[in-house]
Scaffold this active site. Structure first.
Site, short mmCIF file in Angstrom:
data_model
loop_
_atom_site.label_atom_id
_atom_site.label_comp_id
_atom_site.label_asym_id
_atom_site.label_seq_id
_atom_site.Cartn_x
_atom_site.Cartn_y
_atom_site.Cartn_z
N GLY A 9 -29.77 67.49 79.94
CA GLY A 9 -29.22 66.40 80.81
C GLY A 9 -29.16 66.75 82.22
N THR A 10 -29.11 67.84 82.87
CA THR A 10 -28.95 68.33 83.99
C THR A 10 -30.31 67.88 84.74
OG1 THR A 10 -27.62 70.06 83.83
CG2 THR A 10 -28.68 70.24 85.67
N ASN A 35 -17.07 63.28 80.72
CA ASN A 35 -16.79 64.37 79.95
C ASN A 35 -15.37 65.13 79.85
OD1 ASN A 35 -18.09 64.91 82.58
ND2 ASN A 35 -17.69 66.87 82.31
N GLN A 80 -22.43 62.38 77.50
CA GLN A 80 -21.35 62.01 76.57
C GLN A 80 -21.15 60.49 75.78
OE1 GLN A 80 -19.49 64.40 75.86
NE2 GLN A 80 -20.01 65.93 77.32
N SER A 128 -28.65 64.29 76.54
CA SER A 128 -28.96 65.84 76.19
C SER A 128 -28.70 66.13 74.64
CB SER A 128 -27.63 66.72 77.00
OG SER A 128 -27.97 67.85 76.65
N HIS A 145 -28.20 69.07 73.10
CA HIS A 145 -26.96 70.07 72.46
C HIS A 145 -25.62 69.30 72.62
CE1 HIS A 145 -24.83 71.75 76.16
NE2 HIS A 145 -25.84 71.11 76.84
N THR A 190 -45.82 72.39 79.62
CA THR A 190 -45.87 72.38 77.99
C THR A 190 -44.92 71.96 77.44
OG1 THR A 190 -47.72 74.01 78.23
CG2 THR A 190 -46.78 73.48 75.97
N CYS A 218 -18.23 73.76 83.14
CA CYS A 218 -18.88 74.31 84.37
C CYS A 218 -17.88 74.77 85.37
CB CYS A 218 -19.85 73.16 84.96
SG CYS A 218 -20.90 72.47 83.64
C1 LIG Z 1 -23.29 68.36 79.46
C2 LIG Z 1 -23.64 67.36 80.45
C3 LIG Z 1 -24.66 67.34 81.42
C4 LIG Z 1 -25.58 68.53 81.45
O1 LIG Z 1 -26.39 68.49 80.34
P1 LIG Z 1 -27.22 69.68 80.00
O2 LIG Z 1 -28.34 69.25 78.96
O3 LIG Z 1 -26.11 70.81 79.41
O4 LIG Z 1 -27.88 70.15 81.29
C5 LIG Z 1 -24.66 66.35 82.22
N1 LIG Z 1 -23.61 65.38 82.22
C6 LIG Z 1 -22.73 65.29 81.37
C7 LIG Z 1 -21.55 63.99 81.38
C8 LIG Z 1 -22.42 66.05 80.66
O5 LIG Z 1 -21.21 66.17 79.60
#
Ligand SMILES: *Cc1c(COP(=O)(O)O)cnc(C)c1O
Length: 391
Positions: free
Chosen positions: A72-73, A152, A180, A200, A202, A238, A326
């Site tokens: 996500g980042t 989040n 989210q 994302s 995870h 890759t 975070c």
């Molecule tokens: C967890 C999260 C991210 C970051 O995603 P990652 O895959 O952990 O880098 C970004 N935005 C929101 C709203 C999140 O909850």
């Protein structure tokens, strides 16, 4: 001891099916997806299949609008920096909100150092973005609006369709961090007037270190990574084949289960909240009462420090958090609750319970059983607490 994991907005337990789907791509099918031989071709086919599944979950019929990232980042960085750099000649103004994830906020702060101007639109007490202020902030120099789909920390769902309409009318690109919202809310990117959308792996019971950015066809964007011609020339490196396959599996199952999963989570969450309110005094619900993610419950316990509640619950095997993963450990008050205008004394004692597919009613009963005595004990020790009241 019983273990109850209620921190699913920080990360989720990868589902068995995703892990099983990934293993062959670490063992036998280890080819580079860019190679022409059979090892490579098999990996390429797997990536193509996963891209289709992610496209289906996000609601686009075009696989050419889905780009895999490391999470996500990266998707947020790619979207925001990519548009800012591509449209530099057109303008230098970006609009976001005060309650974004740090992946968006700190990217905007970085761009400010590069000379871009950023407006951080205010939110109301339920964390909804102020649309009038958003409209007023748009200037001829505005090139991007980036507003999260759902928050989040408190779970509030933003009016993404309306914001999309406003952006479209003004000819401004619209990015949404939907990390989210994906797999929790039913939506179709093609109907939203969004140009870019981050997700994302995870957060949806897939693997860590993989995510995707939806980029509407024709959107001008500069690459974040330069190198080989991977991801249709937009993201070099890759491919993380196993991660992509795991994300695809998680996306496929999430799409199938979304409605049922939502219903179950909302029921459990509301059961938990009712239990808390019936057992403990001086609590407040943070976030919008209805326009909220089905799995998210953020509660303020007056007179207390969130950190001490988290630690005490941890000793009972229960995982929750204060705000976002975070910022925990920093002891700074949550920027989300602060932007919502929550009294600083009350932001301190706020706890996020974020439920997931593994949770049961028994888990909620266990939490309710230990939470009351913990709050009572901590309040008795709190210098802020007026002892006449009983918890
Ligand atoms: C967890 C999260 C991210 C970051 O995603 P990652 O895959 O952990 O880098 C970004 N935005 C929101 C709203 C999140 O909850």
């Amino acid at each position: 001891m019983r273990k109850v994991y209620l921190d699913n907005n920080a990360t989720t337990r990868m589902r068995e099916e995703a892990l099983e789907a990934m293993l062959p791509y670490y063992k036998e099918i280890y080819g580079n997806a860019s190679s022409v031989h059979e090892f490579g071709r098999t990996a390429r086919i797997a990536i193509d299949g996963a891209r289709k599944k992610v496209a289906d979950l996000l609601g686009t019929s075009s696989v050419e609008e889905v780009f895999f990232t490391s999470g996500g980042t990266e998707a947020d960085n790619f979207a925001i920096k990519g548009v800012a750099h591509a449209l530099k000649a057109k303008g230098d103004h970006i609009i976001t909100s005060a309650i974004e994830h740090h992946a968006v906020l700190n990217t905007c702060k970085f761009l400010e150092k590069e000379g871009y101007k950023v407006t951080y639109v205010k939110v109301g007490k339920d964390a909804l973005v102020d649309l009038d202020e958003l409209k007023k902030a748009i200037t001829p120099k505005t090139i991007l609006i980036t507003i999260m789909y759902a928050n989040n920390e408190v779970g509030t769902i933003e009016p993404i369709e309306e914001i999309g309409k406003i952006a479209k009318e003004k000819g401004v690109y619209f990015h949404t961090d939907a990390v989210q919202a994906v797999a929790k809310l039913p939506f179709e990117a093609r109907n939203l007037n969004v140009d870019l959308l981050s997700m994302s792996g995870h957060k949806i019971y897939g693997p860590k270190g993989i995510g995707a950015l939806y980029i509407r066809k024709g959107t001008k964007i500069t690459q974040l990574f330069h190198g080989g011609h991977h991801e249709m020339g937009k993201r070099a490196g890759t491919e993380n084949v196993a991660g992509i396959v795991g994300l695809g599996k998680a996306a496929e199952l999430a799409r199938k289960e979304l409605g049922e999963e939502n219903r179950k989570l909302k029921e459990l969450r509301d059961y938990l909240y009712k239990g808390i309110v019936s057992k403990i005094q001086d609590v407040r619900l943070n976030g919008h009462p209805e326009k909220r993610l089905p799995n998210t419950l953020n509660v303020g316990f007056k007179y207390l420090e969130g950190e001490s509640i988290v630690l005490n619950l941890d000793m009972e095997g229960i995982a929750v958090s204060t705000g976002s993963a975070c910022t925990s450990g920093s002891l700074e008050p949550s920027h989300v609750l602060t932007a919502m205008g929550v009294d600083p004394a009350e932001t301190q004692g706020s706890i996020r319970f974020s439920l997931g597919r593994d949770n049961t009613k028994e888990d909620m009963d266990y939490v309710l059983g230990v939470l009351g005595p913990i709050i009572k004990r901590l309040r008795e020790m709190s210098p802020l607490y007026d002892g006449r009241k009983q918890t």
